[in-house]
Design a protein around this motif. Structure first.
Motif, short mmCIF file in Angstrom:
data_model
loop_
_atom_site.label_atom_id
_atom_site.label_comp_id
_atom_site.label_asym_id
_atom_site.label_seq_id
_atom_site.Cartn_x
_atom_site.Cartn_y
_atom_site.Cartn_z
N ASN A 1 35.71 -9.55 53.57
CA ASN A 1 36.00 -8.62 52.47
C ASN A 1 36.72 -9.29 51.30
O ASN A 1 37.67 -8.74 50.75
N LEU A 2 36.28 -10.48 50.93
CA LEU A 2 36.87 -11.21 49.81
C LEU A 2 35.86 -11.31 48.67
O LEU A 2 34.70 -11.64 48.90
N SER A 3 36.32 -11.00 47.46
CA SER A 3 35.51 -11.21 46.26
C SER A 3 36.32 -12.07 45.32
O SER A 3 37.53 -11.92 45.21
N ILE A 4 35.63 -13.00 44.65
CA ILE A 4 36.29 -13.91 43.73
C ILE A 4 35.62 -13.77 42.36
O ILE A 4 34.43 -14.01 42.23
N PHE A 5 36.42 -13.36 41.37
CA PHE A 5 35.94 -13.22 40.01
C PHE A 5 36.53 -14.32 39.15
O PHE A 5 37.74 -14.54 39.17
N ALA A 6 35.70 -14.98 38.36
CA ALA A 6 36.23 -15.87 37.34
C ALA A 6 36.72 -14.99 36.20
O ALA A 6 36.18 -13.90 35.97
N ASP A 7 37.75 -15.41 35.51
CA ASP A 7 38.32 -14.62 34.43
C ASP A 7 37.25 -14.31 33.39
O ASP A 7 36.55 -15.20 32.91
N GLY A 8 37.10 -13.04 33.06
CA GLY A 8 36.13 -12.61 32.05
C GLY A 8 34.74 -12.35 32.60
O GLY A 8 33.86 -11.94 31.86
N MET A 9 34.51 -12.56 33.88
CA MET A 9 33.19 -12.34 34.47
C MET A 9 33.15 -10.98 35.15
O MET A 9 34.16 -10.51 35.67
#
Length: 174
Positions: A52-60
């Motif tokens: 249950n991990l999500s990784i967003f780049a800043d601004g994406m």
């Protein structure tokens, strides 16, 4: 005899125009991603699978998510850094999208600080970029909400040179 010489000359000239295909081999090492391995905070020698991990780049708006991703493999994740900047910020959201009050979504933010080095690979592959995490300030770890709710307990740089994806560069304990 003249016909044979002319025929040989024409065939030699026709082959002189051929050149090698410019196709970058899939096995060629290109710009590496940052490899992060997750560990159990209570038992530092044991890798811990991430769910249950999500990784967003800043601004994406689109995330690298655990479910069905080739970038996340059990206890390891590989994420790309920006090649045209010296910082990249990622939002690591545990239990992303959870509406459960008992296990709510928890967001930690890591800003990576690094230098880049462009290296010529070949005409077909172009350049690749290697990264070096800055020794004085390799990353900044913050919490999106309340500082005491960080799900990442400890973050450590294992290898500051990011030149390939065969080794862990960062360790996160939770």
């Amino acid at each position: 005899m003249k016909k044979i010489i002319v025929l040989l000359l024409i065939s030699c000239l026709s082959f002189s125009g051929c050149e090698k295909d410019d196709i970058c081999d899939a096995n060629t090492v290109t710009t590496p991603r940052l490899v992060i391995t997750f560990y159990d905070y209570n038992n530092a020698s044991v890798e811990k699978n991430v769910t249950n991990l999500s990784i967003f780049a800043d601004g994406m708006e689109e995330a690298v998510t655990f479910s069905g991703s080739t970038l996340i493999n059990g206890s390891t994740v590989s994420i790309p850094l920006k090649v045209n900047a010296e910082t990249t910020k990622f939002h690591f959201i545990l239990n992303y999208g959870s509406t459960n009050v008992i296990v709510p979504a928890n967001e930690d933010i890591i800003t990576f600080n690094y230098t880049t080095e462009n290296i010529y690979v070949s005409r077909a592959c172009g350049f690749k970029t290697n990264y070096t995490l800055k020794s004085d300030n390799p990353f900044v770890h913050t919490d999106a909400a309340t500082p005491d709710l960080k799900w990442m307990q400890y973050v450590a740089v294992k290898n500051s040179l990011i030149a390939n994806e065969n080794e862990t560069h960062l360790e996160i304990y939770f």
